[in-house]
Design a protein around this motif. Structure first.
Motif, PDB file in Angstrom:
ATOM      1  N   ASN A  32      81.176  22.250 -29.629  1.00  0.00           N
ATOM      2  CA  ASN A  32      81.211  20.940 -30.297  1.00  0.00           C
ATOM      3  C   ASN A  32      82.371  20.075 -29.805  1.00  0.00           C
ATOM      4  O   ASN A  32      82.328  18.849 -29.922  1.00  0.00           O
ATOM      5  N   TRP A  33      83.417  20.703 -29.279  1.00  0.00           N
ATOM      6  CA  TRP A  33      84.614  19.986 -28.853  1.00  0.00           C
ATOM      7  C   TRP A  33      84.614  19.665 -27.357  1.00  0.00           C
ATOM      8  O   TRP A  33      85.537  19.014 -26.863  1.00  0.00           O
ATOM      9  N   GLU A  34      83.619  20.153 -26.610  1.00  0.00           N
ATOM     10  CA  GLU A  34      83.655  20.036 -25.156  1.00  0.00           C
ATOM     11  C   GLU A  34      83.728  18.587 -24.687  1.00  0.00           C
ATOM     12  O   GLU A  34      84.537  18.242 -23.819  1.00  0.00           O
ATOM     13  N   ASN A  35      82.882  17.721 -25.243  1.00  0.00           N
ATOM     14  CA  ASN A  35      82.882  16.321 -24.798  1.00  0.00           C
ATOM     15  C   ASN A  35      84.205  15.628 -25.114  1.00  0.00           C
ATOM     16  O   ASN A  35      84.717  14.840 -24.313  1.00  0.00           O
ATOM     17  N   PRO A  85      91.156  13.065 -32.609  1.00  0.00           N
ATOM     18  CA  PRO A  85      90.443  13.194 -33.887  1.00  0.00           C
ATOM     19  C   PRO A  85      90.123  14.642 -34.222  1.00  0.00           C
ATOM     20  O   PRO A  85      90.307  15.544 -33.408  1.00  0.00           O
ATOM     21  N   PHE A  86      89.675  14.823 -35.446  1.00  0.00           N
ATOM     22  CA  PHE A  86      89.167  16.111 -35.904  1.00  0.00           C
ATOM     23  C   PHE A  86      87.662  15.971 -36.058  1.00  0.00           C
ATOM     24  O   PHE A  86      87.178  14.945 -36.548  1.00  0.00           O
ATOM     25  N   LEU A  87      86.910  16.983 -35.644  1.00  0.00           N
ATOM     26  CA  LEU A  87      85.456  16.818 -35.704  1.00  0.00           C
ATOM     27  C   LEU A  87      84.761  18.054 -36.254  1.00  0.00           C
ATOM     28  O   LEU A  87      85.241  19.181 -36.131  1.00  0.00           O
ATOM     29  N   ILE A  88      83.631  17.796 -36.859  1.00  0.00           N
ATOM     30  CA  ILE A  88      82.714  18.830 -37.342  1.00  0.00           C
ATOM     31  C   ILE A  88      81.308  18.398 -36.959  1.00  0.00           C
ATOM     32  O   ILE A  88      80.952  17.222 -37.093  1.00  0.00           O
ATOM     33  N   ASP A 196      87.444   4.820 -25.201  1.00  0.00           N
ATOM     34  CA  ASP A 196      86.912   5.803 -24.248  1.00  0.00           C
ATOM     35  C   ASP A 196      86.810   7.195 -24.842  1.00  0.00           C
ATOM     36  O   ASP A 196      86.074   8.036 -24.307  1.00  0.00           O
ATOM     37  N   ILE A 197      87.529   7.430 -25.921  1.00  0.00           N
ATOM     38  CA  ILE A 197      87.511   8.761 -26.512  1.00  0.00           C
ATOM     39  C   ILE A 197      86.157   9.075 -27.156  1.00  0.00           C
ATOM     40  O   ILE A 197      85.802  10.231 -27.378  1.00  0.00           O
ATOM     41  N   PHE A 198      85.364   8.018 -27.426  1.00  0.00           N
ATOM     42  CA  PHE A 198      84.046   8.190 -28.046  1.00  0.00           C
ATOM     43  C   PHE A 198      82.937   8.443 -27.015  1.00  0.00           C
ATOM     44  O   PHE A 198      81.783   8.635 -27.402  1.00  0.00           O
ATOM     45  N   LYS A 199      83.250   8.428 -25.739  1.00  0.00           N
ATOM     46  CA  LYS A 199      82.235   8.511 -24.684  1.00  0.00           C
ATOM     47  C   LYS A 199      81.379   9.773 -24.829  1.00  0.00           C
ATOM     48  O   LYS A 199      81.892  10.885 -24.982  1.00  0.00           O
ATOM     49  N   ASN A 200      80.060   9.577 -24.832  1.00  0.00           N
ATOM     50  CA  ASN A 200      79.077  10.668 -24.922  1.00  0.00           C
ATOM     51  C   ASN A 200      79.170  11.469 -26.214  1.00  0.00           C
ATOM     52  O   ASN A 200      78.722  12.615 -26.275  1.00  0.00           O
ATOM     53  N   ILE A 201      79.778  10.875 -27.250  1.00  0.00           N
ATOM     54  CA  ILE A 201      79.872  11.550 -28.551  1.00  0.00           C
ATOM     55  C   ILE A 201      79.250  10.652 -29.605  1.00  0.00           C
ATOM     56  O   ILE A 201      79.595   9.473 -29.712  1.00  0.00           O
ATOM     57  N   ASN A 202      78.333  11.191 -30.372  1.00  0.00           N
ATOM     58  CA  ASN A 202      77.648  10.437 -31.425  1.00  0.00           C
ATOM     59  C   ASN A 202      78.357  10.678 -32.759  1.00  0.00           C
ATOM     60  O   ASN A 202      78.181  11.721 -33.388  1.00  0.00           O
ATOM     61  N   VAL A 203      79.167   9.702 -33.157  1.00  0.00           N
ATOM     62  CA  VAL A 203      79.962   9.815 -34.375  1.00  0.00           C
ATOM     63  C   VAL A 203      79.280   9.039 -35.492  1.00  0.00           C
ATOM     64  O   VAL A 203      78.963   7.862 -35.339  1.00  0.00           O
ATOM     65  N   LYS A 204      79.039   9.724 -36.610  1.00  0.00           N
ATOM     66  CA  LYS A 204      78.387   9.072 -37.743  1.00  0.00           C
ATOM     67  C   LYS A 204      79.350   8.075 -38.395  1.00  0.00           C
ATOM     68  O   LYS A 204      80.546   8.313 -38.478  1.00  0.00           O
ATOM     69  N   GLN A 205      78.780   6.952 -38.865  1.00  0.00           N
ATOM     70  CA  GLN A 205      79.563   5.886 -39.470  1.00  0.00           C
ATOM     71  C   GLN A 205      79.462   5.939 -40.991  1.00  0.00           C
ATOM     72  O   GLN A 205      78.534   6.529 -41.548  1.00  0.00           O
ATOM     73  N   ALA A 206      80.424   5.284 -41.650  1.00  0.00           N
ATOM     74  CA  ALA A 206      80.522   5.367 -43.119  1.00  0.00           C
ATOM     75  C   ALA A 206      79.976   4.138 -43.825  1.00  0.00           C
ATOM     76  O   ALA A 206      80.200   3.963 -45.021  1.00  0.00           O
ATOM     77  N   ALA A 207      79.242   3.282 -43.106  1.00  0.00           N
ATOM     78  CA  ALA A 207      78.774   2.031 -43.715  1.00  0.00           C
ATOM     79  C   ALA A 207      77.922   2.285 -44.960  1.00  0.00           C
ATOM     80  O   ALA A 207      78.085   1.625 -45.989  1.00  0.00           O
ATOM     81  N   GLY A 208      77.006   3.240 -44.878  1.00  0.00           N
ATOM     82  CA  GLY A 208      76.136   3.529 -46.020  1.00  0.00           C
ATOM     83  C   GLY A 208      76.910   4.026 -47.223  1.00  0.00           C
ATOM     84  O   GLY A 208      76.588   3.698 -48.372  1.00  0.00           O
ATOM     85  N   LYS A 478      94.532  12.128 -39.084  1.00  0.00           N
ATOM     86  CA  LYS A 478      93.597  12.060 -37.965  1.00  0.00           C
ATOM     87  C   LYS A 478      92.331  11.333 -38.397  1.00  0.00           C
ATOM     88  O   LYS A 478      91.986  11.324 -39.589  1.00  0.00           O
ATOM     89  N   ASP A 479      91.669  10.753 -37.422  1.00  0.00           N
ATOM     90  CA  ASP A 479      90.329  10.256 -37.677  1.00  0.00           C
ATOM     91  C   ASP A 479      89.413  11.468 -37.833  1.00  0.00           C
ATOM     92  O   ASP A 479      89.546  12.470 -37.116  1.00  0.00           O
ATOM     93  N   PHE A 480      88.479  11.398 -38.764  1.00  0.00           N
ATOM     94  CA  PHE A 480      87.612  12.521 -39.108  1.00  0.00           C
ATOM     95  C   PHE A 480      86.198  12.188 -38.638  1.00  0.00           C
ATOM     96  O   PHE A 480      85.567  11.292 -39.171  1.00  0.00           O
ATOM     97  N   TRP A 481      85.712  12.928 -37.631  1.00  0.00           N
ATOM     98  CA  TRP A 481      84.392  12.672 -37.060  1.00  0.00           C
ATOM     99  C   TRP A 481      83.372  13.696 -37.543  1.00  0.00           C
ATOM    100  O   TRP A 481      83.633  14.895 -37.539  1.00  0.00           O
ATOM    101  N   ILE A 482      82.234  13.194 -37.951  1.00  0.00           N
ATOM    102  CA  ILE A 482      81.045  14.018 -38.088  1.00  0.00           C
ATOM    103  C   ILE A 482      80.149  13.638 -36.915  1.00  0.00           C
ATOM    104  O   ILE A 482      79.706  12.490 -36.818  1.00  0.00           O
ATOM    105  N   ILE A 483      79.933  14.589 -36.000  1.00  0.00           N
ATOM    106  CA  ILE A 483      79.190  14.263 -34.788  1.00  0.00           C
ATOM    107  C   ILE A 483      77.754  14.764 -34.902  1.00  0.00           C
ATOM    108  O   ILE A 483      77.461  15.730 -35.599  1.00  0.00           O
ATOM    109  N   SER A 484      76.881  14.072 -34.220  1.00  0.00           N
ATOM    110  CA  SER A 484      75.453  14.345 -34.314  1.00  0.00           C
ATOM    111  C   SER A 484      74.861  14.441 -32.916  1.00  0.00           C
ATOM    112  O   SER A 484      75.426  13.917 -31.941  1.00  0.00           O
ATOM    113  N   ASP A 485      73.730  15.123 -32.814  1.00  0.00           N
ATOM    114  CA  ASP A 485      72.987  15.157 -31.547  1.00  0.00           C
ATOM    115  C   ASP A 485      72.163  13.889 -31.365  1.00  0.00           C
ATOM    116  O   ASP A 485      71.711  13.604 -30.255  1.00  0.00           O
ATOM    117  N   GLU A 486      71.983  13.144 -32.466  1.00  0.00           N
ATOM    118  CA  GLU A 486      71.234  11.901 -32.401  1.00  0.00           C
ATOM    119  C   GLU A 486      72.173  10.729 -32.157  1.00  0.00           C
ATOM    120  O   GLU A 486      73.290  10.693 -32.663  1.00  0.00           O
TER     121      GLU A 486
END
Length: 853
Positions: A32-35, A85-88, A196-208, A478-486
Motif C-alpha cells: 500500500n505504501w509503494e507508490n 502522510p499516513f495512509l490506510i 507531486d506526492i499524490f501521483k498515482n495514488i487515489n486519495v479519498k476526499q472528505a467533501a461528503g 500528518k495528513d491522513f489518507w484513505i487510498i483506493s484502487d478506484e
C-alpha cells in the motif's frame, strides 16, 4: 517489494522493534505504501527539505496554531505538519469504518441509558461507581429528552495499531471532539505545497463527510426550521484549539460566539446582537460540560450561558454534543464495553480495545497490584490526563505510593496492558525515521446511522523513542489518507445546499462580543499607531541633535518629552514626581514607553491589547491580514531578542511596525463589509485618533512660546501627525499656530483633522441600530452631536486668544477639555448601549466541581 536501502531510508530500519506501517519483520515493504515511497524517492531529499520548509512557512503564514499554556515559544505555537502522510488502504478502512459506526451507535445508547433508564446499572452490566464516580456524570442532566436522531451527534475515536496488526480503539472523545479543522488544513497544505506526492495514488476526499456534518447541524434544530440559527460556542482565544474554532466558523459560515454573547429569556436562548435579541436554535459547542451553565453547574464559569440547561430541558435549543456527554470519555467503561455491546446490539465489538482492568473490583484490583510494573495505570477521568503512570519506569517508592492511592480509592483507577503503537515514516534530519503514531477519526450522526470521515487527524511522537503522543508535548501531525484502487476526484468541493445555511451578514445581527472587539480593535490600533508615530518623531529629533546621555539641553525636546507623558498618560514620566530621573536619561524612559508591556499607556501595551482583540476576531479576517499580523509579531520579538536599543534601531523598529499597522488598516476594509461590523471598527479607530489628537494639541498648542521654539514645536506636532507636507502644500507659508489649528482641528475636509474625525464618528454612529426614543436620538448620538456643535460654534480668533500674562491659550485648552470629555462619554455610551453584557447570576447552593475537571 524488498527494501531499497538508498539514502532516504538509510537509518530507518536500524532500530525497528515494533509493528511498522511500512515494512514487516522481513524488511518487505507494505504494498500500500509503494507508490508513496516511490514518489518521495523521485522528489528527492533536496526538494523534500524545501517542501517541508514551505509547509512550515505556510502553517505560520496562515496562522495555523495550537495554543500551549506556559510555552516558552509563546502562546500561539505554529501547528507542526510533516510532509509525509499516513495512509490506510480502503480495504482495511472498510472494517475500521464499520467499527467506528458501531462504537458511535453503542456510545449513543450508553449516553441515552446513563441519563435515562440506567439499565446498564440496574442489570449489573456496569458497576454504578464507574458512572457515578466519574466527574463527567452530571446529575443536572438526568432524564433530559432530545428530539434529535441520536443523543450522541459527534463522535471521535483515537486509534492505534495494536501488536496483532489491527487498529485498536485507544480513547473515545464525546464532549467537543477537536481535530476536524486541523485535518482540513493539513490536506489543503499538503496538496498545495507538494502535489507531486499524490501521483498515482487515489486519495479519498472528505467533501461528503462535511456535507453530512452541516446537514446534521441543520436537522438537529428543535422545530425543524428550514433556516435555523446555528452558532459555534468557543471558550475564547486562549483555548488550545481556538484556531480550529475560528477556522470552522469561517468554513461553515456560522458565527463564532462567547458565552456572554448569549442570554436566556423565557426558556429560550438568544444571541445578543446590536439591535436586540435573536433566538438561537443550535449550539455547536467547544466548551466542556461543567462550564456550560454557571447557574446549575460550575458557578465560577464565564464560558457558558446562565440557565442553558433549563432551555435544553424545554427542547428549545439543541446543544451539540449534549451537555453531560463527557461521562463517555471514561476509561472505566472500557473493561465492560464487550458486555455493553452484546447487551445493546447483541454482537461483539468490531474494533479491539486495550485490555483493561477496573480496580473497583477485587479480583481485577489484586491482579493489577500484583503485576503493576507490567501495566499502565490511569484515572478514569480524562481530566487527569497528566496522571498516567508508565509503571515500568517508576521507582520503588513511586510504585508504593501508587499502590496506596489505588487501595484507598480503587474506583478511580484503571490499569491497561502496555502496548507499543506502530510506527510510520517521518521526514526528519534529511531522511525517513520511524515515529509512533496515533489516528483520530470522526463520526457524524445521520437519521439511519453515522457518517465517518475518510481519514482524520494523525499525530506522531516528536522523537524516535517517545512513548507518548501528544500535541501538548510537542507532537507532530500528518495528513491522513484513505487510498483506493478506484480513481478519486482531486478537487475538494466542500459545498452544501444553500438552504442549509444562515449567516449573520447584517449589523443588526452582529453578536455583541464581536461588535465590542471590533470597536476596541479599532481603538487599540489607533492608539498604537498614534503613539508609535509620536515616539518615532521624538527619536528622530533626538537623533538630529546628535543626542547622547550627557546632552539634554534642548527646549524643544523638553516640551516633547512632557508631551509624551501627557499623551500616553504614563505618569510620572517626564512631568511627575521624580521627573529628573527620566530627564537625566530620556532614552531609557522612551525605551520603556516603547517596550514595557506591563505599563499602562505604553506602545507595547497598546500593541498587545490590539493583538488580543485581533486574535479574538480571527474568524473575520483574511489570510493576508494574518500574514501582516504575524510579521508584526516576528518583527517585535526579533527586536527584543537582539537586545539592541540604540536610537537608530528603535527608529527602524517603529518604522517597520508603523508600515505594517497601516497595511493592516487597509486590509481591514477588504476583509468584512461595513454592514457586517466594519462600522464598529471605524468608530473605535476614529474615536481613539480624535482623543489622541486632542491630547497632542493640548500638550503642544495650548502654551505660547517664543517664535523660534514655537516653530520647532509646531514642526514636531505636524511631523508626528504625518501632516507636515500637507501643511506646506496647503498654506505655503511659515509655520504658524493659526494655520496649524485650522488644519489639525478645524479643517472639515482633511481626514486627520479633529473636525473631520468628529463628523466621521457622527456619521457612523447614525448608521448603528437605534431603538425608538422620544427625541429620536440615542445616547451616543447625543454626545457626538454635542461635540460637533461645540467645535463648529468656535472661531479661530477665539482659540488664538492668550490669557492675561500671555502664557497660554485658555479658550483652546477649555475647548479641547470639553471635547475630550464628550468623546469619552460617547465611547462609554456606546459600550453601555451595545456591549453591556448581563450580570452573572449565582447559584443558591454551591456545588463541588473540582478545578481540574
Amino acid at each position: 517489494m524488498t527494501v531499497n536501502t538508498n539514502i532516504l531510508f538509510q537509518n530507518y530500519f536500524s532500530d525497528v522493534k515494533n509493528y511498522d506501517e511500512v515494512i514487516n519483520s522481513n524488511l518487505i515493504i507494505n504494498s500500500n505504501w509503494e507508490n508513496l515511497l516511490e514518489n518521495l524517492t523521485n522528489i528527492g531529499i533536496p526538494q523534500l527539505k524545501l517542501k517541508q520548509n514551505e509547509v512550515n512557512w505556510l502553517m505560520a503564514e496562515n496562522g495555523v496554531t495550537y495554543n500551549i499554556y506556559n510555552d516558552p515559544k509563546g502562546l500561539n505555537r505554529p501547528w507542526n505538519l510533516n510532509i509525509v502522510p499516513f495512509l490506510i488502504h480502503e480495504n482495511e478502512w472498510t472494517n475500521i469504518k464499520k467499527g467506528i459506526e458501531q462504537r458511535a451507535e453503542l456510545l449513543n445508547l450508553v449516553l441515552k441509558d446513563i441519563y435515562g433508564k440506567r439499565e446498564l446499572i440496574t442489570k449489573g452490566i456496569v458497576p454504578h461507581e464507574v458512572i457515578f464516580a466519574h466527574r463527567g456524570f452530571l446529575r443536572q442532566c438526568d432524564q433530559i429528552q432530545y428530539k434529535t436522531s441520536k443523543h450522541l451527534l459527534i463522535y471521535s475515536a483515537d486509534l492505534a495499531r495494536g501488536p496483532d496488526g489491527r487498529m485498536w480503539v485507544v480513547n473515545d472523545r464525546t464532549q467537543a471532539p477537536s481535530g476536524m479543522g486541523y485535518a482540513l488544513e493539513n490536506r489543503y497544505s499538503i496538496s498545495r505545497v507538494i502535489p507531486d506526492i499524490f501521483k498515482n495514488i487515489n486519495v479519498k476526499q472528505a467533501a461528503g463527510f462535511f456535507y453530512d456534518f452541516n446537514q446534521m447541524l441543520v436537522e438537529s434544530a428543535p422545530q425543524n426550521q428550514q433556516d435555523p440559527n446555528i452558532i459555534i460556542l468557543t471558550p475564547g482565544p486562549h483555548n488550545e484549539t481556538y484556531f480550529e474554532h475560528a477556522y470552522l466558523s469561517t468554513y461553515l459560515g456560522y458565527p463564532l460566539v462567547h458565552g456572554n454573547d448569549l442570554v436566556v429569556r423565557n426558556k429560550k436562548v438568544y444571541i445578543k446582537s446590536l439591535k436586540g435579541l435573536k433566538q438561537v436554535d443550535v449550539i455547536l459547542r467547544r466548551v466542556d460540560d461543567a462550564y456550560m451553565d454557571p447557574l446549575e453547574l460550575r458557578e465560577d464559569s464565564y464560558l457558558g450561558v446562565v440557565g442553558l440547561l433549563d432551555v435544553v430541558r424545554e427542547q428549545n435549543v439543541t446543544v451539540v454534543n449534549p451537555i453531560g456527554s463527557g461521562v463517555l470519555e471514561n476509561s472505566g467503561l472500557i473493561p465492560f464495553m464487550n458486555h455493553i455491546c452484546r447487551f445493546f446490539l447483541n454482537e461483539d465489538l468490531i474494533l479491539p480495545q486495550i485490555a483493561s482492568w477496573w480496580c473497583g473490583q477485587e479480583k481485577e484490583r489484586n491482579f493489577v497490584l500484583n503485576n503493576l510494573t507490567q501495566l499502565v495505570v490511569k484515572r478514569i477521568d480524562r481530566s487527569h490526563r497528566e496522571s498516567i503512570y508508565f509503571c515500568e519506569f517508576l521507582t520503588l517508592s513511586q510504585l508504593e505510593e501508587l499502590k496506596k492511592a489505588i487501595q484507598s480509592n480503587p474506583y478511580s483507577f484503571v490499569a491497561q496492558e502496555k502496548i507499543f503503537f506502530s510506527t510510520a515514516p517521518d521526514f526528519v534530519n534529511d531522511q525517513l525515521e520511524p515515529r509512533k503514531v496515533t489516528c483520530r477519526t470522526f463520526a457524524i450522526a445521520k437519521q439511519n446511522g453515522y457518517s465517518v470521515m475518510p481519514g482524520g487527524l494523525v499525530r506522531v511522537a516528536p522523537e524516535r523513542e517517545d512513548l507518548y503522543v501528544s500535541n501538548q508535548r510537542g507532537g507532530i501531525s500528518k495528513d491522513f489518507w484513505i487510498i483506493s484502487d478506484e480513481e478519486q476526484t482531486t478537487i475538494q468541493n466542500y459545498t452544501w445546499d444553500k438552504s442549509f445555511r444562515i449567516s449573520i451578514s447584517d449589523i443588526n445581527d452582529l453578536p455583541s462580543h464581536t461588535a465590542e472587539n471590533l470597536f476596541w480593535s479599532g481603538r487599540y490600533l489607533g492608539r498604537a499607531l498614534v503613539t508609535a508615530r509620536f515616539l518615532r518623531m521624538t527619536l528622530n529629533r533626538m537623533n538630529d541633535l546628535q543626542f547622547n546621555e550627557q546632552q539634554t539641553e534642548s527646549d524643544n525636546l523638553q516640551y516633547i518629552y512632557q508631551a509624551i507623558t501627557n499623551i500616553t498618560s504614563t505618569f510620572p514620566g517626564f512631568v511627575g514626581k521624580g521627573k529628573e530621573i527620566a530627564l537625566n536619561n530620556p532614552l531609557k524612559e522612551i525605551c520603556g514607553l516603547i517596550l514595557d508591556e506591563k505599563r499602562f499607556g505604553t506602545f507595547a501595551q497598546a500593541l498587545n491589547s490590539f493583538n488580543n482583540s485581533y486574535y479574538s476576531l480571527r474568524n473575520l479576517w483574511s489570510k493576508d491580514m494574518w500574514r501582516v499580523f504575524d510579521s508584526i509579531q516576528k518583527t517585535w520579538h526579533k527586536f527584543k531578542e537582539d537586545n539592541n536599543y540604540s536610537i537608530s534601531e528603535l527608529i527602524k523598529l517603529l518604522d517597520k511596525i508603523i508600515t505594517r499597522l497601516i497595511a493592516f488598516m487597509g486590509l481591514i476594509e477588504e476583509s468584512i463589509m461595513v454592514e457586517q461590523g466594519l462600522l464598529l471598527y471605524f468608530i473605535g479607530l476614529q474615536t481613539e485618533q480624535a482623543m489622541m489628537n486632542i491630547e497632542k494639541c493640548r500638550a503642544l498648542l495650548v502654551f505660547n512660546h517664543e517664535e523660534h521654539l514655537q516653530y520647532q514645536i509646531l514642526e514636531s506636532l505636524l511631523t508626528s501627525h504625518e501632516s507636515l507636507n500637507i501643511y506646506r502644500y496647503s498654506y505655503r507659508s511659515y509655520l504658524s499656530v493659526e494655520n496649524v489649528i485650522k488644519l489639525i482641528l478645524l479643517d472639515e475636509k482633511f481626514p486627520k483633522s479633529l473636525t473631520y474625525q468628529l463628523n466621521r464618528i457622527q456619521k457612523d454612529i447614525d448608521n448603528l441600530p437605534h431603538s425608538n426614543t422620544q427625541d429620536n436620538l440615542s445616547e451616543p448620538q447625543k454626545y457626538i452631536y454635542k461635540a460637533k456643535k461645540v467645535i463648529s460654534d468656535t472661531t479661530i480668533n477665539l482659540l488664538l486668544e492668550l490669557n492675561q500674562d500671555g502664557s497660554l491659550r485658555q479658550n483652546l485648552d477649555d475647548l479641547l477639555s470639553v471635547l475630550s470629555d464628550l468623546l469619552n462619554e460617547t465611547s462609554l455610551s456606546i459600550s453601555n448601549t451595545y456591549f453591556n453584557h448581563s450580570q452573572q447570576q449565582t447559584q443558591l447552593v454551591n456545588q463541588d466541581f473540582p478545578s481540574s475537571i
